[in-house]
Design a protein around this motif. Structure first.
Motif, mmCIF file in Angstrom:
data_model
loop_
_atom_site.group_PDB
_atom_site.id
_atom_site.type_symbol
_atom_site.label_atom_id
_atom_site.label_comp_id
_atom_site.label_asym_id
_atom_site.label_seq_id
_atom_site.Cartn_x
_atom_site.Cartn_y
_atom_site.Cartn_z
ATOM 1 N N PHE A 191 0.806 -1.221 0.000
ATOM 2 C CA PHE A 191 0.000 0.000 0.000
ATOM 3 C C PHE A 191 0.848 1.285 0.000
ATOM 4 C CE2 PHE A 191 -2.577 -3.420 1.820
ATOM 5 C CZ PHE A 191 -3.627 -3.406 0.903
ATOM 6 N N ASP A 192 2.105 1.132 -0.448
ATOM 7 C CA ASP A 192 2.987 2.285 -0.622
ATOM 8 C C ASP A 192 3.080 3.118 0.663
ATOM 9 O OD1 ASP A 192 4.708 3.991 -1.951
ATOM 10 O OD2 ASP A 192 3.120 5.219 -2.811
ATOM 11 N N LYS A 193 3.347 2.435 1.783
ATOM 12 C CA LYS A 193 3.439 3.108 3.078
ATOM 13 C C LYS A 193 4.777 2.805 3.764
ATOM 14 C CE LYS A 193 -0.796 4.849 3.216
ATOM 15 N NZ LYS A 193 -1.062 6.299 3.334
ATOM 16 N N GLU A 194 5.821 2.654 2.979
ATOM 17 C CA GLU A 194 7.109 2.278 3.549
ATOM 18 C C GLU A 194 7.702 3.369 4.438
ATOM 19 O OE1 GLU A 194 9.473 -0.654 0.856
ATOM 20 O OE2 GLU A 194 8.392 0.689 -0.498
ATOM 21 N N ALA A 195 7.521 4.618 4.058
ATOM 22 C CA ALA A 195 8.034 5.717 4.882
ATOM 23 C C ALA A 195 7.304 5.760 6.220
ATOM 24 C CB ALA A 195 7.866 7.046 4.152
ATOM 25 N N GLU A 196 5.974 5.564 6.187
ATOM 26 C CA GLU A 196 5.171 5.574 7.409
ATOM 27 C C GLU A 196 5.562 4.399 8.324
ATOM 28 O OE1 GLU A 196 2.647 7.634 4.282
ATOM 29 O OE2 GLU A 196 4.079 5.986 4.378
#
Length: 343
Positions: A191-196
């Protein structure tokens, strides 16, 4: 002569004007070409940087079924990011919530939702059933793009796969912490939340350091689970073994049979091992029963233990530890609960 000079001047002016127009047109063409090239380059970069199509592997390759034998979970390939999500596992729901993932359409509302996930009890989210009893027809009507499950739903794996791609995101008894981290990584990438995820996981660094320091103050500890007046014990190689392996508490014994629900463990056994710290997980409260945990635990036998005499019987939140572990918020909350109880 004057007429000739005027004619020559006019002709020169026209030549200059035509040259200027040509230059503008050429500049315009060049600008259009450069813009188109930049757009193509940007589109190409976006395509190259896209995580999809993506093949997703389960956090655990296989698990034992209650009927005997094992269930093997397969990789799933997704052409694009799932937009409609059905989630059974509370730990993974916890992680999706912490990362701000949108698109959750169904959750296991027919079981006891942990307090920090109560917002999913609202009518905005449909029910996929209970943790052990999926509502297959209702799930099919939701038409999800993905279904996330864990061990309690594994018996329905094949049936759920007929509805949508199924991804196993549960934790492993043999490597609880590693499989927890794998589930977080899976959610972040899908879900493209790697930074979070990286930002949230950073919170564990200081929390784990604090609890390891605290654990060093005690020579022995024992993790148990209370269920309707009975106890079961857990050692290092168990579903709650991370209290020893990751938090740093020293087990009073490693001679406890490994089991998902613990080994039968009478009050006399607790007194025999006599731990300095006794952790008690309230399974009765987790499953919606009327719990008499303190009255049952603080009996004449347990009162003889070091843990009781020193006020170190730690009653752990049932829904948090028994149902919703394996999520970013719940795993941090577990550490905070022990820190608060023992400081």
């Amino acid at each position: 002569m004057k007429k000739t000079n005027i004619f020559i001047a006019l002709l020169a002016t026209m030549v200059l004007m035509l040259a200027a127009c040509g230059s503008k047109e050429e500049a315009s063409k060049k600008e259009s070409t450069e813009t188109a090239a930049a757009e193509d380059k940007s589109a190409g970069a976006s395509e190259e940087g896209s995580a999809y199509p993506m093949t997703v592997s389960p956090t655990v390759a296989s698990t034992e079924s209650e009927e005997g034998g094992s269930i093997t979970f397969e990789d799933e390939k997704f052409e694009k990011m799932p937009e409609k999500i059905a989630v059974f596992d509370y730990g993974f729901l916890d992680t999706l919530d912490a990362l701000g993932v949108e698109g959750i359409v169904g959750v296991a509302k027919d079981s006891t939702l942990p307090a920090h996930l109560e917002k999913y009890a609202s009518d905005e989210y449909k029910s996929v059933g209970g943790l052990k009893e999926p509502l297959l027809e209702d799930i099919a009507e939701m038409d999800p793009d993905v279904i996330f499950i864990s061990g309690r739903q594994s018996a329905y794996y094949e049936e759920l796969k007929e509805i949508a791609p199924v991804v196993f995101v549960g934790t492993s008894q043999d490597d609880y912490w590693g499989s927890f981290e794998a589930s977080v990584d899976l959610a972040a990438k899908m879900f493209d939340k790697e930074a979070e995820a990286k930002e949230y996981l950073a919170k564990f660094d200081s929390a784990l350091e604090d609890i390891k320091t605290l654990a060093g103050n005690y020579e022995t500890s024992l993790v148990t689970m209370y269920n309707e007046g009975k106890l079961s014990g857990f050692s290092t190689n168990s579903r709650f073994g991370y209290i020893y392996d990751i938090y740093g508490f020293k087990p009073v014994t490693e001679d406890i049979e490994s089991s998902s629900h613990g080994s039968n463990f009478g009050f006399e056994a607790v007194l025999e091992f006599d731990p300095e710290v006794l952790f008690v997980i309230d399974r009765t409260a987790a499953t919606g029963g009327d719990s008499n945990i303190e009255a049952d635990m603080e009996n004449e036998i347990i009162k003889k233990t070091k843990a009781y005499k020193n006020g170190k019987i730690i009653y752990l939140d049932g829904p948090l530890w028994y149902l919703s572990g394996g999520g970013l918020q719940s795993e941090l909350a577990k550490i905070d609960e022990i820190l608060a109880e023992l400081k």
